[in-house]
Design a protein around this motif. Structure first.
Motif, PDB file in Angstrom:
ATOM      1  N   TRP A   1       0.827  -1.202   0.000  1.00 49.80           N
ATOM      2  CA  TRP A   1       0.000   0.000   0.000  1.00 49.80           C
ATOM      3  C   TRP A   1       0.870   1.264   0.000  1.00 49.80           C
ATOM      4  O   TRP A   1       0.526   2.258  -0.629  1.00 49.80           O
ATOM      5  N   GLY A   2       1.998   1.197   0.692  1.00 47.22           N
ATOM      6  CA  GLY A   2       2.910   2.343   0.712  1.00 47.22           C
ATOM      7  C   GLY A   2       3.435   2.662  -0.682  1.00 47.22           C
ATOM      8  O   GLY A   2       3.556   3.832  -1.066  1.00 47.22           O
ATOM      9  N   ILE A   3       3.752   1.623  -1.461  1.00 47.29           N
ATOM     10  CA  ILE A   3       4.218   1.829  -2.836  1.00 47.29           C
ATOM     11  C   ILE A   3       3.110   2.443  -3.684  1.00 47.29           C
ATOM     12  O   ILE A   3       3.335   3.400  -4.439  1.00 47.29           O
ATOM     13  N   LEU A   4       1.889   1.901  -3.557  1.00 49.18           N
ATOM     14  CA  LEU A   4       0.758   2.438  -4.320  1.00 49.18           C
ATOM     15  C   LEU A   4       0.477   3.884  -3.931  1.00 49.18           C
ATOM     16  O   LEU A   4       0.185   4.731  -4.790  1.00 49.18           O
ATOM     17  N   ASN A   5       0.575   4.180  -2.643  1.00 51.60           N
ATOM     18  CA  ASN A   5       0.336   5.545  -2.167  1.00 51.60           C
ATOM     19  C   ASN A   5       1.407   6.503  -2.688  1.00 51.60           C
ATOM     20  O   ASN A   5       1.117   7.662  -3.030  1.00 51.60           O
ATOM     21  N   MET A   6       2.647   6.010  -2.772  1.00 50.67           N
ATOM     22  CA  MET A   6       3.730   6.829  -3.310  1.00 50.67           C
ATOM     23  C   MET A   6       3.496   7.140  -4.785  1.00 50.67           C
ATOM     24  O   MET A   6       3.699   8.282  -5.235  1.00 50.67           O
ATOM     25  N   LEU A   7       3.054   6.133  -5.527  1.00 48.60           N
ATOM     26  CA  LEU A   7       2.750   6.346  -6.949  1.00 48.60           C
ATOM     27  C   LEU A   7       1.609   7.335  -7.121  1.00 48.60           C
ATOM     28  O   LEU A   7       1.634   8.196  -8.012  1.00 48.60           O
ATOM     29  N   LEU A   8       0.610   7.243  -6.253  1.00 48.69           N
ATOM     30  CA  LEU A   8      -0.513   8.177  -6.311  1.00 48.69           C
ATOM     31  C   LEU A   8      -0.061   9.597  -6.017  1.00 48.69           C
ATOM     32  O   LEU A   8      -0.518  10.552  -6.657  1.00 48.69           O
ATOM     33  N   THR A   9       0.853   9.741  -5.057  1.00 53.87           N
ATOM     34  CA  THR A   9       1.391  11.065  -4.735  1.00 53.87           C
ATOM     35  C   THR A   9       2.136  11.662  -5.915  1.00 53.87           C
ATOM     36  O   THR A   9       2.026  12.863  -6.207  1.00 53.87           O
ATOM     37  N   LEU A  10       2.896  10.831  -6.631  1.00 48.59           N
ATOM     38  CA  LEU A  10       3.616  11.299  -7.811  1.00 48.59           C
ATOM     39  C   LEU A  10       2.646  11.729  -8.908  1.00 48.59           C
ATOM     40  O   LEU A  10       2.858  12.744  -9.585  1.00 48.59           O
ATOM     41  N   LEU A  11       1.569  10.965  -9.075  1.00 48.76           N
ATOM     42  CA  LEU A  11       0.570  11.309 -10.089  1.00 48.76           C
ATOM     43  C   LEU A  11      -0.139  12.615  -9.748  1.00 48.76           C
ATOM     44  O   LEU A  11      -0.553  13.354 -10.646  1.00 48.76           O
ATOM     45  N   ARG A  12      -0.260  12.890  -8.454  1.00 49.03           N
ATOM     46  CA  ARG A  12      -0.927  14.122  -8.025  1.00 49.03           C
ATOM     47  C   ARG A  12       0.023  15.308  -7.997  1.00 49.03           C
ATOM     48  O   ARG A  12      -0.357  16.403  -7.601  1.00 49.03           O
ATOM     49  N   GLY A  13       1.268  15.082  -8.414  1.00 49.99           N
ATOM     50  CA  GLY A  13       2.231  16.169  -8.469  1.00 49.99           C
ATOM     51  C   GLY A  13       2.718  16.630  -7.115  1.00 49.99           C
ATOM     52  O   GLY A  13       3.183  17.762  -6.965  1.00 49.99           O
ATOM     53  N   GLY A  14       2.626  15.767  -6.101  1.00 45.89           N
ATOM     54  CA  GLY A  14       3.084  16.136  -4.772  1.00 45.89           C
ATOM     55  C   GLY A  14       2.145  17.056  -4.020  1.00 45.89           C
ATOM     56  O   GLY A  14       2.512  17.577  -2.954  1.00 45.89           O
ATOM     57  N   ARG A  15       0.959  17.284  -4.535  1.00 50.49           N
ATOM     58  CA  ARG A  15       0.003  18.177  -3.853  1.00 50.49           C
ATOM     59  C   ARG A  15      -0.433  17.561  -2.528  1.00 50.49           C
ATOM     60  O   ARG A  15      -0.708  16.388  -2.435  1.00 50.49           O
ATOM     61  N   THR A  16      -0.475  18.398  -1.487  1.00 48.53           N
ATOM     62  CA  THR A  16      -0.864  17.933  -0.163  1.00 48.53           C
ATOM     63  C   THR A  16      -2.316  17.474  -0.161  1.00 48.53           C
ATOM     64  O   THR A  16      -3.196  18.154  -0.691  1.00 48.53           O
ATOM     65  N   LYS A  17      -2.554  16.323   0.435  1.00 46.09           N
ATOM     66  CA  LYS A  17      -3.909  15.784   0.497  1.00 46.09           C
ATOM     67  C   LYS A  17      -4.773  16.578   1.466  1.00 46.09           C
ATOM     68  O   LYS A  17      -4.291  17.055   2.486  1.00 46.09           O
ATOM     69  N   THR A  18      -6.041  16.690   1.127  1.00 46.94           N
ATOM     70  CA  THR A  18      -6.992  17.290   2.054  1.00 46.94           C
ATOM     71  C   THR A  18      -7.384  16.244   3.087  1.00 46.94           C
ATOM     72  O   THR A  18      -7.095  15.058   2.938  1.00 46.94           O
ATOM     73  N   VAL A  19      -8.059  16.692   4.153  1.00 50.22           N
ATOM     74  CA  VAL A  19      -8.507  15.766   5.182  1.00 50.22           C
ATOM     75  C   VAL A  19      -9.474  14.740   4.587  1.00 50.22           C
ATOM     76  O   VAL A  19      -9.421  13.549   4.905  1.00 50.22           O
ATOM     77  N   PHE A  20     -10.356  15.193   3.685  1.00 49.86           N
ATOM     78  CA  PHE A  20     -11.307  14.281   3.049  1.00 49.86           C
ATOM     79  C   PHE A  20     -10.576  13.220   2.238  1.00 49.86           C
ATOM     80  O   PHE A  20     -10.900  12.029   2.316  1.00 49.86           O
ATOM     81  N   GLU A  21      -9.581  13.633   1.450  1.00 52.24           N
ATOM     82  CA  GLU A  21      -8.812  12.687   0.645  1.00 52.24           C
ATOM     83  C   GLU A  21      -8.044  11.712   1.527  1.00 52.24           C
ATOM     84  O   GLU A  21      -7.946  10.522   1.214  1.00 52.24           O
ATOM     85  N   GLU A  22      -7.508  12.221   2.631  1.00 54.53           N
ATOM     86  CA  GLU A  22      -6.757  11.384   3.557  1.00 54.53           C
ATOM     87  C   GLU A  22      -7.618  10.240   4.081  1.00 54.53           C
ATOM     88  O   GLU A  22      -7.205   9.065   4.068  1.00 54.53           O
TER      89      GLU A  22
END
Length: 218
Positions: free
Chosen positions: A21-42
């Protein structure tokens, strides 16, 4: 003995699942351009994570060839282990958020992301999903959960990574046992059995803010 064996087994499963899950979450962060997640997204992502974790846990407690063949004892113990595991993660996040707030909030993204009601709601829903799989086991077999299940088995079977995750699983097992012992001790005597004295507590006797002496190893 069966509880210890299952707790160790699931400890390994939790560790490998967290790694994937950590790898998938890292890939998702890269796809989002490093934008900080909102509380809802978290908490949306956490809901998805916990859902598939209980889904995979259920698959490890039934016959792989036929998920309708249930193992009642394993399922009851797995449900208890999940509750202890989720509660430990909740306590860790709560303590971490409180520490950052007391330290002047140097990392606001960590302290403000924590929402106790949302955490409890997600844990409750996750346990309800696990219970629902008992009555409707056919829904536990889906492409994503099956992929997680097979990936965990593949990683576990590798010589080096498998050994490393078995060590992590051992520490998860010890954490679960300590929490169980503390829980029973608290019910019987009103005080936890396992405590760790920290040096800074003796230096700050007048500090009114206390933290739990035991912290789960993730």
């Amino acid at each position: 003995m069966k509880f210890i064996d299952l707790a160790f087994r699931l400890g390994v499963v939790f560790a490998i699942f967290g790694f994937i899950w950590g790898i998938l979450n890292m890939l998702l962060t890269l796809l989002r351009g490093g934008r900080t997640k909102t509380v809802f997204e978290e908490y949306l992502l956490k809901s998805v994570q916990y859902f598939f974790l209980v889904n995979v846990t259920f698959l490890f407690c039934v016959q792989k060839e036929d998920s309708s063949i249930l193992m009642p004892n394993e399922l009851i113990l797995a449900g208890l282990i999940l509750i202890i595991y989720f509660t430990g993660k909740l306590q860790n996040r709560q303590n971490r958020s409180a520490i950052f707030k007391m330290a002047g909030n140097p990392m606001p993204a960590i302290s403000t992301m924590f929402n106790l009601k949302a955490e409890i709601s997600i844990i409750t829903l996750s346990i309800l999903f696990f219970t629902a799989f008992v009555f409707f086991p056919e829904y536990a077999q889906n492409p994503i959960s099956t992929w997680f299940y097979d990936s965990i088995l593949d990683i576990e079977s590798t010589p080096i990574f498998g050994f490393i995750f078995k060590i992590v699983g051992f520490f998860v097992l010890m954490s679960i046992l300590f929490k169980l012992l503390n829980g029973f001790s608290y019910l019987l005597s009103g005080a936890p059995l396992v405590t760790v004295n920290r040096q800074f507590q003796s230096r700050n006797k007048n500090d009114d803010n206390k933290f739990d002496d035991f912290e789960e190893i993730d």
